[in-house]
Motif scaffolding. Structure first.
Motif, mmCIF file in Angstrom:
data_model
loop_
_atom_site.group_PDB
_atom_site.id
_atom_site.type_symbol
_atom_site.label_atom_id
_atom_site.label_comp_id
_atom_site.label_asym_id
_atom_site.label_seq_id
_atom_site.Cartn_x
_atom_site.Cartn_y
_atom_site.Cartn_z
ATOM 1 N N VAL A 32 18.537 -6.836 -5.341
ATOM 2 C CA VAL A 32 19.281 -5.659 -5.795
ATOM 3 C C VAL A 32 20.629 -6.091 -6.365
ATOM 4 N N ILE A 33 20.978 -5.573 -7.546
ATOM 5 C CA ILE A 33 22.256 -5.878 -8.183
ATOM 6 C C ILE A 33 23.035 -4.582 -8.386
ATOM 7 N N PRO A 34 24.075 -4.333 -7.584
ATOM 8 C CA PRO A 34 24.908 -3.148 -7.800
ATOM 9 C C PRO A 34 25.840 -3.378 -8.991
ATOM 10 N N LEU A 35 26.026 -2.335 -9.799
ATOM 11 C CA LEU A 35 26.928 -2.397 -10.951
ATOM 12 C C LEU A 35 27.975 -1.290 -10.822
ATOM 13 N N SER A 36 29.237 -1.676 -10.671
ATOM 14 C CA SER A 36 30.337 -0.718 -10.556
ATOM 15 C C SER A 36 31.141 -0.719 -11.847
ATOM 16 N N ILE A 37 31.462 0.484 -12.341
ATOM 17 C CA ILE A 37 32.121 0.603 -13.640
ATOM 18 C C ILE A 37 33.426 1.378 -13.518
ATOM 19 N N SER A 38 34.499 0.759 -14.003
ATOM 20 C CA SER A 38 35.783 1.448 -14.128
ATOM 21 C C SER A 38 35.839 2.094 -15.500
ATOM 22 N N TYR A 39 36.346 3.320 -15.545
ATOM 23 C CA TYR A 39 36.396 4.012 -16.838
ATOM 24 C C TYR A 39 37.699 4.794 -17.004
ATOM 25 N N GLY A 40 38.727 4.400 -16.234
ATOM 26 C CA GLY A 40 40.007 5.074 -16.317
ATOM 27 C C GLY A 40 40.093 6.292 -15.429
ATOM 28 N N GLN A 41 39.228 6.369 -14.406
ATOM 29 C CA GLN A 41 39.189 7.515 -13.508
ATOM 30 C C GLN A 41 40.428 7.570 -12.609
ATOM 31 N N LYS A 42 40.850 8.802 -12.293
ATOM 32 C CA LYS A 42 41.990 8.984 -11.401
ATOM 33 C C LYS A 42 41.675 8.470 -9.998
ATOM 34 N N HIS A 43 40.441 8.624 -9.592
ATOM 35 C CA HIS A 43 40.052 8.223 -8.234
ATOM 36 C C HIS A 43 39.540 6.775 -8.212
ATOM 37 N N GLU A 44 40.416 5.857 -8.601
ATOM 38 C CA GLU A 44 40.065 4.431 -8.565
ATOM 39 C C GLU A 44 39.766 3.951 -7.144
ATOM 40 N N LYS A 45 40.150 4.765 -6.164
ATOM 41 C CA LYS A 45 39.900 4.400 -4.773
ATOM 42 C C LYS A 45 38.408 4.203 -4.506
ATOM 43 N N GLU A 46 37.560 4.848 -5.324
ATOM 44 C CA GLU A 46 36.129 4.669 -5.129
ATOM 45 C C GLU A 46 35.704 3.222 -5.395
ATOM 46 N N ILE A 47 36.428 2.528 -6.274
ATOM 47 C CA ILE A 47 36.112 1.125 -6.532
ATOM 48 C C ILE A 47 36.437 0.271 -5.305
ATOM 49 N N GLU A 48 37.542 0.604 -4.627
ATOM 50 C CA GLU A 48 37.884 -0.077 -3.376
ATOM 51 C C GLU A 48 36.798 0.178 -2.335
ATOM 52 N N SER A 49 36.310 1.418 -2.273
ATOM 53 C CA SER A 49 35.237 1.752 -1.334
ATOM 54 C C SER A 49 33.971 0.969 -1.664
ATOM 55 N N ALA A 50 33.678 0.832 -2.943
ATOM 56 C CA ALA A 50 32.487 0.087 -3.354
ATOM 57 C C ALA A 50 32.536 -1.353 -2.840
ATOM 58 N N LYS A 51 33.720 -1.970 -2.924
ATOM 59 C CA LYS A 51 33.869 -3.353 -2.446
ATOM 60 C C LYS A 51 33.603 -3.442 -0.952
ATOM 61 N N LYS A 52 34.118 -2.467 -0.186
ATOM 62 C CA LYS A 52 33.916 -2.470 1.263
ATOM 63 C C LYS A 52 32.446 -2.281 1.619
ATOM 64 N N ILE A 53 31.768 -1.446 0.844
ATOM 65 C CA ILE A 53 30.347 -1.196 1.107
ATOM 66 C C ILE A 53 29.511 -2.437 0.794
ATOM 67 N N LEU A 54 29.860 -3.138 -0.276
ATOM 68 C CA LEU A 54 29.145 -4.375 -0.600
ATOM 69 C C LEU A 54 29.353 -5.419 0.494
ATOM 70 N N GLU A 55 30.552 -5.463 1.057
ATOM 71 C CA GLU A 55 30.812 -6.368 2.174
ATOM 72 C C GLU A 55 29.961 -5.981 3.378
ATOM 73 N N TYR A 56 29.836 -4.686 3.617
ATOM 74 C CA TYR A 56 29.020 -4.189 4.728
ATOM 75 C C TYR A 56 27.571 -4.647 4.589
ATOM 76 N N TYR A 57 27.036 -4.523 3.375
ATOM 77 C CA TYR A 57 25.639 -4.907 3.143
ATOM 78 C C TYR A 57 25.478 -6.397 2.841
ATOM 79 N N GLN A 58 26.597 -7.096 2.740
ATOM 80 C CA GLN A 58 26.585 -8.531 2.421
ATOM 81 C C GLN A 58 25.791 -8.787 1.138
#
Length: 228
Positions: A32-58
């Motif tokens: 499985v390859i997760p792909l996270s995309i930044s697009y200038g969203q106000k809620h950039e915090k979701e990208i931080e959450s994505a990193k934590k979730i990837l760490e959780y699933y290793q």
């Protein structure tokens, strides 16, 4: 026989994280390859959450920055916008109108899925998962979450990839409560996810996605872990 691989459009929110967990269950995290995309969203915090979730699933993911593509848009979801994010449900925002809500980013999912298709072909992925569901598609709030859009994009990507890549939208006929139900079965770490469009320290509880999220957890008899 070669093991099939899947790419997941992964924002760090409830829908995409549940998609990620489902793909891991079906294909194994090594495929499985997760792909996270930044697009200038106000809620950039979701990208931080994505990193934590990837760490959780290793699991290791990929990132893309497509911010410049939306430079001409005044969508209220974007940092460059002069508009405020509405503090009301999608139903209230639509008020019977057949047009997208102000937080609809122009053809965002079309762009994301096309980008994912190009990467998926390069990485040998057969499938692309994305978390569209019928709550977001209702009343044309987010037209790129509709079943008609999914079917059209799936056909275009399948044909345009030489019939090598297809889309999976496992929740396209389900609502957000159904997604949370499936995520609870999969033991998704919802405490690590982020949905609020404001992207501040705590969820605002007033934007459309906060309202939908809270309702989905309550429908399953549990409290949103971000509100405990």
């Amino acid at each position: 026989m070669r093991q099939e691989k899947a790419m997941v459009l992964f924002s760090g929110g409830v829908d995409s994280t549940t998609c990620l967990a489902l793909a891991i269950e079906q294909f194994g995290k090594e495929n499985v390859i997760p792909l996270s995309i930044s697009y200038g969203q106000k809620h950039e915090k979701e990208i931080e959450s994505a990193k934590k979730i990837l760490e959780y699933y290793q699991i290791e993911g990929k990132t893309m920055d497509l911010t410049s593509i939306f430079s001409g848009s005044n969508c209220s979801l974007l940092k460059s916008s002069t508009e405020d994010i509405p503090e009301s449900s999608y139903e209230e925002q639509l008020n019977g109108k057949e047009e997208p809500v102000s937080t609809y980013v122009p053809f965002r999912n079309g762009l994301f899925l096309s980008t994912a298709a190009a990467i998926a072909l390069s990485e040998g992925c057969r499938w692309i998962y994305y978390g569209a569901h019928k709550d977001d598609a209702v009343g044309s709030a987010y037209p790129d979450c509709s079943e008609a859009f999914f079917n059209a994009m799936n056909e275009a990507i399948y044909e345009g990839s030489g019939k090598m890549v297809q889309l999976k939208a496992p929740f396209i006929q389900k609502n957000k409560a159904d997604i949370v139900k499936e995520g609870l079965r999969l033991e998704v770490p919802y405490e690590l996810t982020w949905s609020c469009y404001e992207g501040k320290e705590e969820p605002c509880g007033k934007c459309g996605t906060c309202i939908d999220r809270q309702k989905a957890f309550l429908a399953n008899g549990v409290t949103d872990p971000l509100l405990r």
